[in-house]
Design a protein around this motif. Sequence first.
Motif, mmCIF file in Angstrom:
data_model
loop_
_atom_site.group_PDB
_atom_site.id
_atom_site.type_symbol
_atom_site.label_atom_id
_atom_site.label_comp_id
_atom_site.label_asym_id
_atom_site.label_seq_id
_atom_site.Cartn_x
_atom_site.Cartn_y
_atom_site.Cartn_z
ATOM 1 N N ILE A 291 0.827 -1.200 0.000
ATOM 2 C CA ILE A 291 0.000 0.000 0.000
ATOM 3 C C ILE A 291 0.863 1.253 0.000
ATOM 4 C CG2 ILE A 291 -1.676 1.360 1.315
ATOM 5 C CD1 ILE A 291 -2.908 -1.234 2.284
ATOM 6 N N PHE A 292 0.565 2.166 -0.927
ATOM 7 C CA PHE A 292 1.229 3.453 -0.985
ATOM 8 C C PHE A 292 0.191 4.534 -0.654
ATOM 9 C CE2 PHE A 292 3.546 0.596 -3.700
ATOM 10 C CZ PHE A 292 4.880 0.922 -3.488
ATOM 11 N N ALA A 293 0.411 5.244 0.432
ATOM 12 C CA ALA A 293 -0.500 6.315 0.816
ATOM 13 C C ALA A 293 -0.042 7.615 0.176
ATOM 14 C CB ALA A 293 -0.543 6.456 2.333
ATOM 15 N N ASP A 294 -0.936 8.269 -0.551
ATOM 16 C CA ASP A 294 -0.608 9.523 -1.218
ATOM 17 C C ASP A 294 -1.846 10.419 -1.213
ATOM 18 O OD1 ASP A 294 0.096 11.620 -2.917
ATOM 19 O OD2 ASP A 294 1.332 10.344 -4.181
ATOM 20 N N ARG A 295 -1.862 11.399 -0.313
ATOM 21 C CA ARG A 295 -3.023 12.280 -0.185
ATOM 22 C C ARG A 295 -3.263 13.121 -1.435
ATOM 23 N NH1 ARG A 295 -3.032 16.359 4.012
ATOM 24 N NH2 ARG A 295 -0.784 16.500 3.691
ATOM 25 N N PHE A 296 -2.223 13.308 -2.237
ATOM 26 C CA PHE A 296 -2.321 14.222 -3.369
ATOM 27 C C PHE A 296 -2.323 13.497 -4.712
ATOM 28 C CE2 PHE A 296 0.058 16.584 0.003
ATOM 29 C CZ PHE A 296 -1.004 17.391 0.392
ATOM 30 N N LEU A 297 -2.768 12.262 -4.724
ATOM 31 C CA LEU A 297 -2.743 11.459 -5.945
ATOM 32 C C LEU A 297 -3.584 12.080 -7.049
ATOM 33 C CD1 LEU A 297 -1.632 8.828 -7.154
ATOM 34 C CD2 LEU A 297 -3.732 7.696 -6.394
ATOM 35 N N VAL A 298 -4.764 12.591 -6.717
ATOM 36 C CA VAL A 298 -5.638 13.204 -7.723
ATOM 37 C C VAL A 298 -4.968 14.443 -8.317
ATOM 38 C CG1 VAL A 298 -7.841 14.385 -8.096
ATOM 39 C CG2 VAL A 298 -7.768 12.292 -6.743
ATOM 40 N N LEU A 299 -4.358 15.265 -7.468
ATOM 41 C CA LEU A 299 -3.667 16.464 -7.956
ATOM 42 C C LEU A 299 -2.519 16.088 -8.894
ATOM 43 C CD1 LEU A 299 -3.499 18.528 -4.636
ATOM 44 C CD2 LEU A 299 -5.065 18.877 -6.566
ATOM 45 N N LYS A 300 -1.772 15.055 -8.542
ATOM 46 C CA LYS A 300 -0.662 14.607 -9.392
ATOM 47 C C LYS A 300 -1.183 14.064 -10.724
ATOM 48 C CE LYS A 300 2.328 13.615 -5.447
ATOM 49 N NZ LYS A 300 2.986 12.583 -4.600
ATOM 50 N N GLY A 301 -2.320 13.376 -10.683
ATOM 51 C CA GLY A 301 -2.915 12.892 -11.927
ATOM 52 C C GLY A 301 -3.384 14.029 -12.812
ATOM 53 N N LEU A 302 -3.968 15.057 -12.205
ATOM 54 C CA LEU A 302 -4.417 16.216 -12.977
ATOM 55 C C LEU A 302 -3.231 16.942 -13.604
ATOM 56 C CD1 LEU A 302 -7.196 17.637 -10.608
ATOM 57 C CD2 LEU A 302 -7.520 16.486 -12.807
#
Length: 241
Positions: free
Chosen positions: A221-232
């Motif tokens: 498991i990789f926790a990344d609170r900003f995954l959506v922002l990085k995808g955008l």
Amino acid sequence: MNLIIDIGNTVAKLAVFDGDEQIEVLRGSNHSLDCIKILCHKYKIDKCIIASVITLSNTIKRQLSGVDFPVLELTHETPVPIINKYRTPSTLGMDRLAAVVGANYLMPDRDILVIDAGTALTFEFIDVNATYWGGNISPGIYTRFKSLSACCDKLPLIEKGGELPDIGYNTETAIRAGVIKGIEFEIKGYISEMQKKYPDLLVFLTGGDKFSFDTKLKSIIFADRFLVLKGLNRILNYNVK
């Protein structure tokens, strides 16, 4: 620099990226992007992308019309660097799409389950060939708390924080344990089932809520609170060379 705007059901997140590096993130109302002035004054913004799961308010539209850089609004027609097999792309939440793009960019050539724990709890699958097949949606923590209180006359609305016993010993702990541990079991169940078909599965956990996992699951498991922002940010760079 890139300005990334992610408007969710509860809040809006605005981030500034320099290439792939996230410089700053601000949170605010999802009906007015008041902090956009702060970021535009502080950084030289070259381009922007906005993704929203709600209808943009007239205030936000007016604020975006006043900026001096191009703004890309993410829709189901926007080109993305993955293969999208979702059968109704026009109904797909852009945050869900951005999350799998981000996960695939950070860990290419892997089978990935993306779990976003926010207002809704979503599960998305993208395979080793960068093909997104879709996912599932269920209520998030606070949505479950609110629905129990709204639908059950004598059940109170409680907060997430507090005692969390294995078995609730009063109504408050019964609700808290039932909701939080229920979600943990749900997540573990999805991971276990997916691992049967995809033994080398990786899991990205994003969103505002945190959960506990056993040692075996923690290793994938990789926790990344900003995954959506990085995808955008990845989608914006993909569209504006």
